[in-house]
Design an enzyme around this catalytic site. Structure first.
Site, PDB file in Angstrom:
ATOM      1  N   ARG A 253       0.827  -1.213   0.000  1.00  0.00           N
ATOM      2  CA  ARG A 253       0.000   0.000   0.000  1.00  0.00           C
ATOM      3  C   ARG A 253       0.862   1.263   0.000  1.00  0.00           C
ATOM      4  NH1 ARG A 253      -2.805   2.050  -2.411  1.00  0.00           N
ATOM      5  NH2 ARG A 253      -3.662  -0.001  -2.751  1.00  0.00           N
TER       6      ARG A 253
ATOM      7  N   LYS B  10       2.745  25.220  -4.094  1.00  0.00           N
ATOM      8  CA  LYS B  10       1.497  24.642  -3.571  1.00  0.00           C
ATOM      9  C   LYS B  10       1.549  23.116  -3.637  1.00  0.00           C
ATOM     10  CE  LYS B  10      -1.191  28.764  -4.669  1.00  0.00           C
ATOM     11  NZ  LYS B  10      -2.328  29.367  -5.382  1.00  0.00           N
TER      12      LYS B  10
ATOM     13  N   LYS C 133       6.466  40.219  -3.606  1.00  0.00           N
ATOM     14  CA  LYS C 133       5.028  40.397  -3.766  1.00  0.00           C
ATOM     15  C   LYS C 133       4.591  41.750  -3.220  1.00  0.00           C
ATOM     16  CE  LYS C 133       4.179  35.504  -3.718  1.00  0.00           C
ATOM     17  NZ  LYS C 133       3.285  34.412  -3.315  1.00  0.00           N
TER      18      LYS C 133
ATOM     19  N   GLU D 272       6.251  40.460  -8.590  1.00  0.00           N
ATOM     20  CA  GLU D 272       4.854  40.184  -8.949  1.00  0.00           C
ATOM     21  C   GLU D 272       4.172  41.485  -9.370  1.00  0.00           C
ATOM     22  OE1 GLU D 272       2.694  37.364  -6.275  1.00  0.00           O
ATOM     23  OE2 GLU D 272       1.279  39.033  -6.119  1.00  0.00           O
TER      24      GLU D 272
ATOM     25  N   ASP E  56       0.361  38.565 -12.543  1.00  0.00           N
ATOM     26  CA  ASP E  56      -0.556  37.861 -11.650  1.00  0.00           C
ATOM     27  C   ASP E  56      -2.008  38.177 -11.969  1.00  0.00           C
ATOM     28  OD1 ASP E  56      -1.114  36.154  -9.475  1.00  0.00           O
ATOM     29  OD2 ASP E  56      -1.440  37.898  -8.181  1.00  0.00           O
TER      30      ASP E  56
END
Lengths: 294, 294, 294, 294, 294, 294
Positions: free
Chosen positions: D110, D145, D177, D207, D228
């Site tokens: 598994r 992410k 940012k 950004e 962005d």
């Protein structure tokens, strides 16, 4: 003796005896993926009060470890020790009062008691053996026959019980045994090598099984001699010889002596400085201690 | 029973019982910064042969842990087990032959023997208790009163001795005690909550101190009942009641039963399925095992 | 449900679900040797306020993990949860307000959101599947098909979403599959061995692919049966057979069922107790959650 | 591409991607205190053969992790990969043959498949997105992410699928940012600070949400610009402006672009260098892969 | 001296000096998420040969650590040491030949050389200081002023260079300083407490700054005296006094002595047993050692 | 510069530079099983005051590490820094006042000072070298020739001293050396591969030993060039060539430059952007810092 106060601190500090990682591993092996019964039945916000109670008489050791176990589950638990480690208590005595999250107390209870029961068992046995030779020159000491992973705690329990510690490991004392002697080519040669190799603040002890070996080790300037598995008569002769020829040399009796009081008294009467007992740590029966909720 | 062969492998594999990290920590606490005596007196290239010998009769457990201790210091050590864990041996029996670097053997000797002595002590006590109830329906099982950090090994020793394991921790079984019942608002409520919360492959056991509690727990569909600290007569009545009304429910006797044979026989005669004994793991005396060099 | 309050505590306590070491490793893999941009551009003493906002509707899970991530960088951060895990929120909802060191918030933001997004995705999918079978006997449960390293959190998210957990691992339940049966020499033999080996609080489940297997497992006294990859008709027959012959046996439907609502409804209509869905944890899409600074 | 051969080695070597500790933790969370079913039903000496089979078409990633999982339970397992990571396979394809201890294979199955399924899911999605923009200047890249704890593996799967990696963490690239800009007192100031603080081999990306910001960042000598959440038209204008005024500056499109092919084609057509997609790692559905025993 | 052979073994064994975890952490801090340059430019299957060459004359120490670094990246690397640790070499000497995966060699090169350069620097300085007092009674020893995390290795380098080790830590020797004396209420009281508390194989050393303190410590039965920051004349008087009154007491000179040869000769001429030098470990310049590929 | 305030926090927070685990390991290696002298002679409840004093002039670095060492033994210690890291102090200056448990202060003293002495040594050398080239374009930078395990701290000390950091490891910058070029089949090919493989925010630097190599690397679009072991004349020509043909390319001088001021001035005069010095971290002599109790 440790103060009661540091109990509150042990978790976040570096402490070679009451090591938080050790207690955390003990909690982890009991809790695993979670205390299912408690999580299912006890509300998260419930608070509980309890008393840690000795069900047998004995010398208590391990309260800081128990406090640490509770505190790792509830960082704001109140743990109030009524006695300090090293105290002798009768059956029924309350050792500590505790108040905290009900879940935390129930989940950490077994781990806390497992530490307390074992360490108090050792302290109690150590106290009995130390008492047996009280008034003699002999000091009861432990050995390296400790439970894997618990040496620092078990040696602490020995001290708390009133006995003393032999070396803590293979690195803080030199104990030359027959295999070392054979490989080195003789007692004198082994001692010379040890002195040349080891930090100079470590004394050199040599294991001897016969009077002949006692003499040779003395000539080779051993600083301590371990009399291994000698009968009482031989032991007495060995002590006499050593005291006469090298009064500063330490003498230790060892080898399956056991914790029988009469045997301890007889060994102590030979005049040795130390009696080392593996049983202190490898065969002390548990003291029964429980947590009772109000 | 574990085969002899995996002994050679345990060090590099993932093994929840014979965990190399546990043995490594045990070595580290004994060796510290180095085995000064051995490094000073034994040439690095010396090779040695030895036999692991039981000085007392008993059931042996822990040979893979001992092998692992030696192998962590000498990866090419030859460790030949002459018996497998679980064998009963007489005093004087050779358990294993070992050949490897002389330094490695001397340095890991104490750690290896500390595992063997404790685990064999547990296996021996487990075997004696299991024999006491042989022929009855009762199975002797252990508890969570194990040495902190050694639970998997101690429960393994219990199995090796011929007794069985109760739950391994707080997460693989549900055992509802009085505090859980009180907090949940009753036995029935506690059982319902447990069933709703826990994975469905876990059975629910309830601790009962009186016949009244036995009946209530049965009505609430407990799947196992723990009879706590009951006298023999009450226990017999409880078993009868349960067998009559719910034959599939498991019954466990618990609470300071101890390892006395007569007591075990009497408890088993009540017809319980399980007798749980904390003493198996918290108070088993060590078996004396030594390493003798050729 | 977890209270909001323990969020403040999780970092320093032992918690098998919200494990600080896990969050610390997640921070370490993102931060590496330091958040260069933030250190260069944000003054060390700057303080910031932010809101955690859901950009999509869903069931929220993971707020304690997010709080822990922020707190590991700023031990005095203020994290005020406006909802608790398990709440369903609409897009645009504020989940928590946060105030702390600006550097700490910016550096831990991504880690906190990565936990929240994944766990909320799972909770949301679990909630949808649970809703699909509401009103039937069937309970939706997860599997062991979880993300390596995140099982405890993902199974928590499943519970939070309103579905239930199957066994947590290979050690807290017995599930006998075809390979086990073949190696043991038959269903009956496999069940007997499992019962003899495993702690007695674990139930025994057997995987069955045909009605014939269902019958054999029942005769061998399986306590739960997993119906694997059966069509609806066969499943219905299996359930009928089991209910008739052994009403206490649990029945689970499994095998590529997926999260389609109609399929779930059809499976639930067969009368099974559990429907297990790997997709709950291995294929739940992320919920988009962001941190917006004031 | 990794060779098949190193699969045999990964366990004992230092490997920042296929980290043995990570796989060991994954095994530990699944196995817990032991695979009870397998230990009870499968003889210790049994040997088994199996094939790892893809039940869905896709790009395979993670074979070294699977091999490592098997090998940590059976150090002499034979794992023969028939394809290498990065290969596209049809449903039904055999990925690897495996032979080893039957217990080891069943117990690690598994964990091995959980790695393979997730990583192949990511590689497959990455391959589809990369194909969508093939022939354009644009390179599809991942983001931060990723699943907590699995970043190195997931970024490896992205590469294996044919897309590329953005920065690995907060320490190997500078991405300024809006919050950084605000705190620093402007774009120019933020860039100057970043250049003064960071190692000189790291480029500086800024950004931008508007054309005005694009221009300001260019004047401040940003080395890369992240566009962005711009619409296609604005993005195209931004690219034109940058190409005209600073042809060496890299341009990245970002912000909820998603994995829809038409959207990807449209974004690529604006002339950007990079398209970053969080969904590659946070929302890729699993590829169904199984282990079939002979 | 360590044999060349164990170099091959150190990685998988428990070794308190050449600790694989220490080398692994060193590799991890250099490699981080991967050696990007090497992975991009060197084919995975490329093999390389190299020689480790001393660019300066000196005493070499650390070859096992270097071998371990290479082996952790390539478990089948061939590392052939041409000299053993402790050898003095001229500039240009080849220390070892190495053959293995080209990537592995390039990626671990810096870590291996960082160990070698530092340890050889210490060994070289230790050798020079030991040579300065050759022919006298004095032995040059190190202190606890070592690099955090590298004590075992640095003390090994001191031995390899021909000097000796003072205590390894706070637990393997008793050194009573002025603060200890003040808190205990006097030299005699401090010594008594130390003797009562510590394992009996540890000697007791007392720090003295004046002749008066030397006398008091002697009366209190100190087993070693550390003469701290005394001028040569006072030191000579102290030694005379101690030799006359307690010939078995060890005498150590300490306190900013430095590594200047003339100063060392002068101190040794006072007749002390030990000269302790913090500079051996805290200020030894690196020896320049490189890896040259064929 | 770090604020004084975070000193109080570093222990419980995640900090890639002042890592509590690193300091804990340093304490563990010094304390071992306990500070025997202190435990025997200092009462548990004693409190002490002390001052950290520089015995030599220099630039101070490492106060947070020292504070952390003290705080790990006494969580409520008061550590009041009178200066911040980076300050230049004269001999005799008090750096910090400290008040806490006497045992804790004595036991952690050496560890705290070992960090301070080494890091201040590096900061002091870095400051001297940076001052040598002040007013030129050249920035002094460190290398990867750091002490194993201490890179983050040593690179911090370099910054604190006023010099700058080169890449932190093998993963946050691309530096192509001759072996990489040979294996890749040429400078151009190596650069292309690096660009294709590495995250796009990393610049590509190429090592050059001759003017011919400088030109080739420029043509291949290297973004930085490292002039290795060139004489001053060649270096000046290289810089001229690069400035003329590619003004944005960074130029670094490297290779046994050493810390001699005149040499540094001469190298800076060639117009390079960076001068990298291994000696900053591998050969900086300790600054003598002590703890004086009131």
């Amino acid at each position: 003796m440790r103060r009661a106060e540091p109990i509150e601190r042990t978790g976040t500090t570096f402490d070679p005896v009451f090591d938080a990682d050790l207690v955390r591993r003990a909690l982890a092996e009991d809790i695993g993926r979670g205390d299912i019964t408690t999580e299912a039945t006890i509300p998260a916000e419930a608070v509980a009060n309890g008393r840690i109670v000795a069900r047998e008489a004995g010398v208590i050791a391990g309260l800081p470890a128990a406090a640490l176990a509770f505190r790792l589950l509830d960082p704001v638990v109140r743990f109030e020790a009524l006695i300090a480690d090293g105290a002798y208590v009768e059956a029924g005595a309350t050792l500590a009062r505790i108040e905290g999250g009900a879940r935390a107390l129930l989940t950490s209870e077994r781990t806390a008691l497992n530490f307390l029961g074992r360490l108090s068992g050792i302290a109690t046995l150590a106290a009995r053996c130390a008492a047996a030779v009280a008034g003699t020159r002999a000091v009861v000491v432990d050995t390296r026959k400790t439970t894997p992973g618990l040496r620092a705690l078990e040696k602490y329990a020995v001290r708390v019980g009133g006995a003393a510690n032999h070396r803590a490991g293979l690195d803080d004392g030199i104990l030359i045994k027959d295999n070392h002697i054979a490989a080195a080519g003789g007692v004198r040669e082994a001692i010379l090598r040890a002195r040349a190799h080891a930090p100079h603040l470590l004394k050199i002890e040599v294991e001897c099984e016969t009077l002949a070996e006692v003499r040779v080790a003395l000539e080779a300037r051993a600083e301590a001699e371990l009399l291994d598995n000698m009968d009482i008569e031989t032991m007495r002769n060995a002590v006499s010889y050593i005291r006469e020829h090298a009064p500063s040399v330490l003498v230790e009796a060892s080898g399956s002596i056991g914790t029988n009081t009469e045997k301890l008294v007889a060994v102590a009467a030979t005049g040795v400085d130390f009696i080392s007992l593996g049983a202190l740590t490898h065969s002390a029966p548990n003291i029964d201690i429980s947590l009772e909720f109000a």
